[in-house]
Motif scaffolding. Structure first.
Motif, PDB file in Angstrom:
ATOM      1  N   ILE A  51      -7.146  49.567 -43.145  1.00 28.13           N
ATOM      2  CA  ILE A  51      -8.061  48.614 -43.785  1.00 28.13           C
ATOM      3  C   ILE A  51      -9.237  49.462 -44.264  1.00 28.13           C
ATOM      4  O   ILE A  51      -9.744  50.318 -43.541  1.00 28.13           O
ATOM      5  CB  ILE A  51      -8.502  47.504 -42.803  1.00 28.13           C
ATOM      6  N   GLU A  74      -5.055  42.314 -57.057  1.00 27.84           N
ATOM      7  CA  GLU A  74      -5.314  43.458 -56.179  1.00 27.84           C
ATOM      8  C   GLU A  74      -3.981  44.172 -55.943  1.00 27.84           C
ATOM      9  O   GLU A  74      -2.975  43.526 -55.623  1.00 27.84           O
ATOM     10  CB  GLU A  74      -5.874  43.006 -54.822  1.00 27.84           C
ATOM     11  N   GLY A  76      -2.259  46.719 -53.418  1.00 26.73           N
ATOM     12  CA  GLY A  76      -2.489  47.323 -52.100  1.00 26.73           C
ATOM     13  C   GLY A  76      -3.153  46.317 -51.168  1.00 26.73           C
ATOM     14  O   GLY A  76      -4.303  46.505 -50.755  1.00 26.73           O
ATOM     15  N   GLY A  78      -2.635  45.618 -48.019  1.00 24.48           N
ATOM     16  CA  GLY A  78      -2.959  46.112 -46.674  1.00 24.48           C
ATOM     17  C   GLY A  78      -3.101  44.958 -45.697  1.00 24.48           C
ATOM     18  O   GLY A  78      -2.189  44.166 -45.503  1.00 24.48           O
ATOM     19  N   SER A  79      -4.296  44.826 -45.117  1.00 25.69           N
ATOM     20  CA  SER A  79      -4.561  43.777 -44.124  1.00 25.69           C
ATOM     21  C   SER A  79      -4.816  42.411 -44.762  1.00 25.69           C
ATOM     22  O   SER A  79      -4.773  41.389 -44.089  1.00 25.69           O
ATOM     23  CB  SER A  79      -5.811  44.152 -43.332  1.00 25.69           C
ATOM     24  N   TYR A  81      -7.849  41.873 -46.137  1.00 28.11           N
ATOM     25  CA  TYR A  81      -9.305  41.689 -46.052  1.00 28.11           C
ATOM     26  C   TYR A  81      -9.980  41.702 -47.434  1.00 28.11           C
ATOM     27  O   TYR A  81     -10.768  40.811 -47.767  1.00 28.11           O
ATOM     28  CB  TYR A  81      -9.911  42.766 -45.144  1.00 28.11           C
ATOM     29  N   GLN A  82      -9.654  42.718 -48.239  1.00 28.54           N
ATOM     30  CA  GLN A  82     -10.268  42.785 -49.573  1.00 28.54           C
ATOM     31  C   GLN A  82      -9.910  41.535 -50.389  1.00 28.54           C
ATOM     32  O   GLN A  82     -10.750  40.984 -51.102  1.00 28.54           O
ATOM     33  CB  GLN A  82      -9.782  44.058 -50.291  1.00 28.54           C
ATOM     34  N   SER A 126       2.390  49.086 -58.684  1.00 30.45           N
ATOM     35  CA  SER A 126       2.086  49.989 -59.810  1.00 30.45           C
ATOM     36  C   SER A 126       2.633  49.407 -61.116  1.00 30.45           C
ATOM     37  O   SER A 126       2.261  49.847 -62.198  1.00 30.45           O
ATOM     38  CB  SER A 126       2.649  51.392 -59.556  1.00 30.45           C
ATOM     39  N   THR A 141      -6.339  49.531 -54.568  1.00 31.18           N
ATOM     40  CA  THR A 141      -6.924  50.123 -53.356  1.00 31.18           C
ATOM     41  C   THR A 141      -6.060  51.269 -52.838  1.00 31.18           C
ATOM     42  O   THR A 141      -5.949  51.493 -51.633  1.00 31.18           O
ATOM     43  CB  THR A 141      -7.164  49.050 -52.271  1.00 31.18           C
TER      44      THR A 141
HETATM   45  N1  SAM Z   1      -6.999  46.459 -49.526  1.00 36.21           N
HETATM   46  C1  SAM Z   1      -6.525  46.709 -48.197  1.00 36.21           C
HETATM   47  C2  SAM Z   1      -7.254  45.926 -47.159  1.00 36.21           C
HETATM   48  O1  SAM Z   1      -8.188  45.185 -47.495  1.00 36.21           O
HETATM   49  O2  SAM Z   1      -6.873  46.036 -45.990  1.00 36.21           O
HETATM   50  C3  SAM Z   1      -6.448  48.169 -47.849  1.00 36.21           C
HETATM   51  C4  SAM Z   1      -5.436  48.876 -48.635  1.00 36.21           C
HETATM   52  S1  SAM Z   1      -4.848  50.406 -48.019  1.00 36.21           S
HETATM   53  C5  SAM Z   1      -6.200  51.452 -48.238  1.00 36.21           C
HETATM   54  C6  SAM Z   1      -3.768  50.793 -49.389  1.00 36.21           C
HETATM   55  C7  SAM Z   1      -2.533  49.934 -49.435  1.00 36.21           C
HETATM   56  O3  SAM Z   1      -1.847  50.172 -50.658  1.00 36.21           O
HETATM   57  C8  SAM Z   1      -1.541  50.237 -48.325  1.00 36.21           C
HETATM   58  O4  SAM Z   1      -1.305  49.088 -47.561  1.00 36.21           O
HETATM   59  C9  SAM Z   1      -0.285  50.705 -49.070  1.00 36.21           C
HETATM   60  O5  SAM Z   1       0.901  50.331 -48.434  1.00 36.21           O
HETATM   61  C10 SAM Z   1      -0.477  50.002 -50.408  1.00 36.21           C
HETATM   62  N2  SAM Z   1       0.285  50.558 -51.528  1.00 36.21           N
HETATM   63  C11 SAM Z   1       0.513  51.855 -51.863  1.00 36.21           C
HETATM   64  N3  SAM Z   1       1.242  51.926 -52.983  1.00 36.21           N
HETATM   65  C12 SAM Z   1       1.487  50.632 -53.382  1.00 36.21           C
HETATM   66  C13 SAM Z   1       2.179  50.046 -54.477  1.00 36.21           C
HETATM   67  N4  SAM Z   1       2.796  50.765 -55.424  1.00 36.21           N
HETATM   68  N5  SAM Z   1       2.203  48.704 -54.559  1.00 36.21           N
HETATM   69  C14 SAM Z   1       1.590  47.930 -53.620  1.00 36.21           C
HETATM   70  N6  SAM Z   1       0.929  48.434 -52.563  1.00 36.21           N
HETATM   71  C15 SAM Z   1       0.869  49.773 -52.451  1.00 36.21           C
END
Ligand code: SAM
Length: 212
Positions: A51, A74, A76, A78-79, A81-82, A126, A141
Protein backbone atom coordinates in the motif's frame (compact mmCIF):
# COMPACT_ATOMS: atom_id res chain seq x y z
CA UNK A 1 -1.50 11.52 9.91
CA UNK A 2 -3.09 14.20 7.76
CA UNK A 3 -1.94 17.16 9.85
CA UNK A 4 1.51 15.90 10.80
CA UNK A 5 2.63 14.05 7.68
CA UNK A 6 0.67 15.46 4.77
CA UNK A 7 -0.41 19.08 5.37
CA UNK A 8 2.92 19.86 7.02
CA UNK A 9 4.74 18.73 3.85
CA UNK A 10 2.89 21.21 1.66
CA UNK A 11 -0.30 19.46 0.54
CA UNK A 12 -2.95 22.17 0.88
CA UNK A 13 -5.94 21.03 -1.18
CA UNK A 14 -8.66 20.78 1.49
CA UNK A 15 -10.83 18.31 -0.46
CA UNK A 16 -7.91 15.84 -0.66
CA UNK A 17 -6.92 16.34 3.01
CA UNK A 18 -10.57 15.76 4.02
CA UNK A 19 -10.84 12.62 1.88
CA UNK A 20 -7.66 11.23 3.44
CA UNK A 21 -8.92 12.02 6.94
CA UNK A 22 -12.18 10.20 6.21
CA UNK A 23 -10.82 6.94 4.76
CA UNK A 24 -9.75 4.48 7.52
CA UNK A 25 -6.33 3.34 6.23
CA UNK A 26 -6.11 0.66 8.92
CA UNK A 27 -8.89 -1.26 7.15
CA UNK A 28 -6.75 -1.54 4.00
CA UNK A 29 -3.65 -3.07 5.62
CA UNK A 30 -3.20 -6.61 6.98
CA UNK A 31 -4.18 -6.94 10.66
CA UNK A 32 -0.57 -7.27 11.86
CA UNK A 33 0.33 -3.85 10.40
CA UNK A 34 -2.71 -1.99 11.76
CA UNK A 35 -0.73 -0.21 14.48
CA UNK A 36 1.47 1.28 11.72
CA UNK A 37 -1.45 2.25 9.45
CA UNK A 38 -1.13 5.98 10.16
CA UNK A 39 2.65 6.16 9.79
CA UNK A 40 3.83 7.75 6.54
CA UNK A 41 5.20 4.49 5.15
CA UNK A 42 4.37 1.90 2.50
CA UNK A 43 3.30 -1.41 4.09
CA UNK A 44 3.19 -4.97 2.68
CA UNK A 45 -0.26 -6.13 1.55
CA UNK A 46 0.64 -9.60 0.24
CA UNK A 47 1.62 -10.89 -3.19
CA UNK A 48 4.92 -8.98 -2.89
CA UNK A 49 2.98 -5.68 -3.21
CA UNK A 50 2.54 -2.64 -0.95
CA UNK A 51 0.00 0.00 0.00
CA UNK A 52 1.53 3.33 -1.04
CA UNK A 53 2.80 5.75 1.62
CA UNK A 54 0.05 8.28 2.52
CA UNK A 55 2.00 11.40 1.49
CA UNK A 56 2.44 9.99 -2.03
CA UNK A 57 -1.26 9.06 -2.23
CA UNK A 58 -2.09 12.67 -1.34
CA UNK A 59 0.45 14.16 -3.74
CA UNK A 60 -0.61 12.02 -6.72
CA UNK A 61 -4.27 12.77 -5.99
CA UNK A 62 -3.58 16.52 -5.97
CA UNK A 63 -1.66 16.23 -9.25
CA UNK A 64 -4.62 14.44 -10.84
CA UNK A 65 -6.75 17.58 -10.21
CA UNK A 66 -9.96 15.64 -9.49
CA UNK A 67 -13.32 17.34 -10.15
CA UNK A 68 -16.55 16.06 -8.56
CA UNK A 69 -18.15 14.78 -11.77
CA UNK A 70 -15.01 13.06 -13.07
CA UNK A 71 -14.66 9.41 -14.04
CA UNK A 72 -11.22 8.18 -12.99
CA UNK A 73 -9.25 5.05 -13.83
CA UNK A 74 -6.66 3.76 -11.37
CA UNK A 75 -4.15 1.15 -12.58
CA UNK A 76 -2.78 -0.89 -9.66
CA UNK A 77 -5.62 -1.30 -7.12
CA UNK A 78 -3.38 -2.97 -4.52
CA UNK A 79 -5.23 -2.63 -1.21
CA UNK A 80 -7.96 -0.36 -2.64
CA UNK A 81 -6.92 2.58 -0.41
CA UNK A 82 -6.07 5.02 -3.20
CA UNK A 83 -9.33 4.09 -4.95
CA UNK A 84 -11.26 4.79 -1.72
CA UNK A 85 -9.64 8.24 -1.45
CA UNK A 86 -10.50 8.99 -5.09
CA UNK A 87 -14.05 7.74 -4.52
CA UNK A 88 -14.64 10.57 -2.03
CA UNK A 89 -13.58 13.15 -4.60
CA UNK A 90 -15.16 12.05 -7.90
CA UNK A 91 -18.38 10.41 -9.14
CA UNK A 92 -16.94 7.16 -10.48
CA UNK A 93 -13.71 5.23 -10.02
CA UNK A 94 -12.61 2.25 -12.09
CA UNK A 95 -9.60 0.34 -10.83
CA UNK A 96 -7.65 -2.61 -12.24
CA UNK A 97 -5.30 -4.98 -10.41
CA UNK A 98 -3.27 -7.77 -12.07
CA UNK A 99 -3.04 -9.93 -8.91
CA UNK A 100 -6.45 -11.64 -8.62
CA UNK A 101 -6.21 -12.17 -4.87
CA UNK A 102 -5.52 -8.46 -4.25
CA UNK A 103 -8.38 -7.38 -6.53
CA UNK A 104 -10.79 -9.65 -4.65
CA UNK A 105 -9.62 -8.44 -1.25
CA UNK A 106 -9.80 -4.78 -2.33
CA UNK A 107 -13.37 -5.32 -3.57
CA UNK A 108 -14.34 -6.77 -0.17
CA UNK A 109 -12.59 -4.03 1.81
CA UNK A 110 -14.19 -1.26 -0.24
CA UNK A 111 -17.63 -2.82 0.32
CA UNK A 112 -16.89 -3.23 4.06
CA UNK A 113 -16.07 0.46 4.48
CA UNK A 114 -19.16 1.48 2.49
CA UNK A 115 -17.56 2.66 -0.76
CA UNK A 116 -20.07 2.06 -3.57
CA UNK A 117 -18.73 4.09 -6.51
CA UNK A 118 -15.62 2.02 -7.29
CA UNK A 119 -15.61 -0.80 -9.86
CA UNK A 120 -12.71 -3.23 -9.33
CA UNK A 121 -11.50 -5.48 -12.14
CA UNK A 122 -8.75 -8.01 -12.17
CA UNK A 123 -6.55 -7.89 -15.28
CA UNK A 124 -3.79 -6.05 -17.11
CA UNK A 125 -4.25 -2.34 -16.49
CA UNK A 126 -1.47 -1.42 -18.91
CA UNK A 127 -4.17 -1.87 -21.55
CA UNK A 128 -6.56 0.45 -19.72
CA UNK A 129 -10.29 -0.34 -19.57
CA UNK A 130 -11.57 0.35 -23.08
CA UNK A 131 -15.17 -0.66 -22.34
CA UNK A 132 -15.71 2.22 -19.91
CA UNK A 133 -13.28 4.82 -21.38
CA UNK A 134 -12.75 7.75 -21.79
CA UNK A 135 -11.53 8.94 -18.40
CA UNK A 136 -11.08 12.46 -17.02
CA UNK A 137 -8.21 11.17 -14.91
CA UNK A 138 -5.91 8.15 -14.99
CA UNK A 139 -3.69 7.38 -12.01
CA UNK A 140 -1.06 4.64 -12.41
CA UNK A 141 0.40 3.44 -9.12
CA UNK A 142 3.18 1.34 -10.68
CA UNK A 143 6.18 2.50 -12.69
CA UNK A 144 7.03 1.94 -16.37
CA UNK A 145 9.63 3.11 -18.87
CA UNK A 146 7.01 4.78 -21.06
CA UNK A 147 3.32 5.64 -20.80
CA UNK A 148 1.25 2.80 -22.25
CA UNK A 149 -0.36 3.97 -25.51
CA UNK A 150 -3.85 2.62 -24.61
CA UNK A 151 -3.89 4.84 -21.50
CA UNK A 152 -3.13 7.94 -23.57
CA UNK A 153 -5.89 6.98 -26.01
CA UNK A 154 -8.39 6.45 -23.19
CA UNK A 155 -7.85 9.93 -21.72
CA UNK A 156 -10.56 12.46 -22.58
CA UNK A 157 -9.54 15.85 -24.01
CA UNK A 158 -8.71 17.93 -20.91
CA UNK A 159 -8.00 14.72 -18.98
CA UNK A 160 -4.91 14.20 -16.78
CA UNK A 161 -2.75 11.10 -16.39
CA UNK A 162 -0.35 10.80 -13.44
CA UNK A 163 2.25 8.03 -13.26
CA UNK A 164 5.86 7.24 -12.29
CA UNK A 165 8.21 6.83 -15.27
CA UNK A 166 11.69 5.33 -15.32
CA UNK A 167 13.70 2.21 -14.65
CA UNK A 168 13.48 0.07 -11.53
CA UNK A 169 17.18 0.51 -10.78
CA UNK A 170 16.86 4.23 -10.00
CA UNK A 171 14.15 6.53 -8.62
CA UNK A 172 11.40 7.19 -11.15
CA UNK A 173 10.05 10.59 -12.15
CA UNK A 174 6.47 11.42 -11.29
CA UNK A 175 4.88 12.71 -14.50
CA UNK A 176 1.56 14.38 -15.32
CA UNK A 177 0.34 14.31 -18.91
CA UNK A 178 -2.64 16.47 -19.89
CA UNK A 179 -4.49 15.78 -23.13
CA UNK A 180 -4.86 19.30 -24.50
CA UNK A 181 -6.58 18.32 -27.79
CA UNK A 182 -7.37 15.17 -29.77
CA UNK A 183 -3.71 14.81 -30.81
CA UNK A 184 -1.76 16.85 -28.29
CA UNK A 185 -0.47 16.04 -24.82
CA UNK A 186 1.40 18.32 -22.42
CA UNK A 187 3.92 16.69 -20.09
CA UNK A 188 5.06 18.00 -16.68
CA UNK A 189 7.49 16.44 -14.15
CA UNK A 190 7.17 16.51 -10.36
CA UNK A 191 10.21 14.91 -8.75
CA UNK A 192 11.42 11.47 -7.80
CA UNK A 193 9.46 8.49 -6.48
CA UNK A 194 9.96 4.75 -6.25
CA UNK A 195 7.17 2.37 -7.26
CA UNK A 196 6.90 -1.33 -8.09
CA UNK A 197 6.90 -2.07 -11.85
CA UNK A 198 3.85 -2.01 -14.06
CA UNK A 199 3.83 -5.57 -15.35
CA UNK A 200 1.85 -6.32 -18.48
CA UNK A 201 1.54 -6.20 -22.23
CA UNK A 202 2.33 -2.46 -22.34
CA UNK A 203 4.60 -2.55 -19.31
CA UNK A 204 7.48 -4.66 -17.97
CA UNK A 205 7.73 -8.43 -17.81
CA UNK A 206 10.25 -8.79 -14.99
CA UNK A 207 9.56 -9.89 -11.41
CA UNK A 208 8.52 -7.12 -9.01
CA UNK A 209 11.25 -5.42 -6.98
CA UNK A 210 11.03 -3.34 -3.82
CA UNK A 211 9.25 -0.02 -3.94
CA UNK A 212 5.99 1.72 -2.98
N1 SAM B 1 -2.83 1.91 -5.20
C1 SAM B 1 -2.51 0.85 -4.29
C2 SAM B 1 -3.09 1.05 -2.94
O1 SAM B 1 -3.74 2.07 -2.69
O2 SAM B 1 -2.91 0.15 -2.10
C3 SAM B 1 -1.04 0.53 -4.24
C4 SAM B 1 -0.54 -0.03 -5.49
S1 SAM B 1 0.96 -0.93 -5.45
C5 SAM B 1 2.13 0.30 -5.17
C6 SAM B 1 1.07 -1.25 -7.20
C7 SAM B 1 0.07 -2.26 -7.69
O3 SAM B 1 0.10 -2.30 -9.11
C8 SAM B 1 0.36 -3.68 -7.22
O4 SAM B 1 -0.72 -4.18 -6.49
C9 SAM B 1 0.60 -4.46 -8.52
O5 SAM B 1 0.15 -5.78 -8.45
C10 SAM B 1 -0.21 -3.61 -9.50
N2 SAM B 1 0.14 -3.79 -10.91
C11 SAM B 1 1.36 -3.91 -11.50
N3 SAM B 1 1.23 -4.02 -12.82
C12 SAM B 1 -0.12 -3.97 -13.10
C13 SAM B 1 -0.89 -4.03 -14.29
N4 SAM B 1 -0.35 -4.16 -15.51
N5 SAM B 1 -2.23 -3.93 -14.18
C14 SAM B 1 -2.82 -3.79 -12.96
N6 SAM B 1 -2.14 -3.74 -11.81
C15 SAM B 1 -0.80 -3.82 -11.87
Amino acid sequence: MVEQQIRSRGIELESVLRAMAEVPRERFVPRRYRSDAYEDVALPIGGGQTITQPYLVAWMTVLLRPHPHDRVLEVGTGSGYQAAVLARLVDEVFTIERVDELAERARDTLADVGVDNVAVRSGDGSLGWAGVAPFDGILVTAGALTIPEPLLEQLSVGGRLVMPLGTQSAPQTLVRVTRTSERRYRREEFGQVRFVPLIGEEGADEAPSRGD
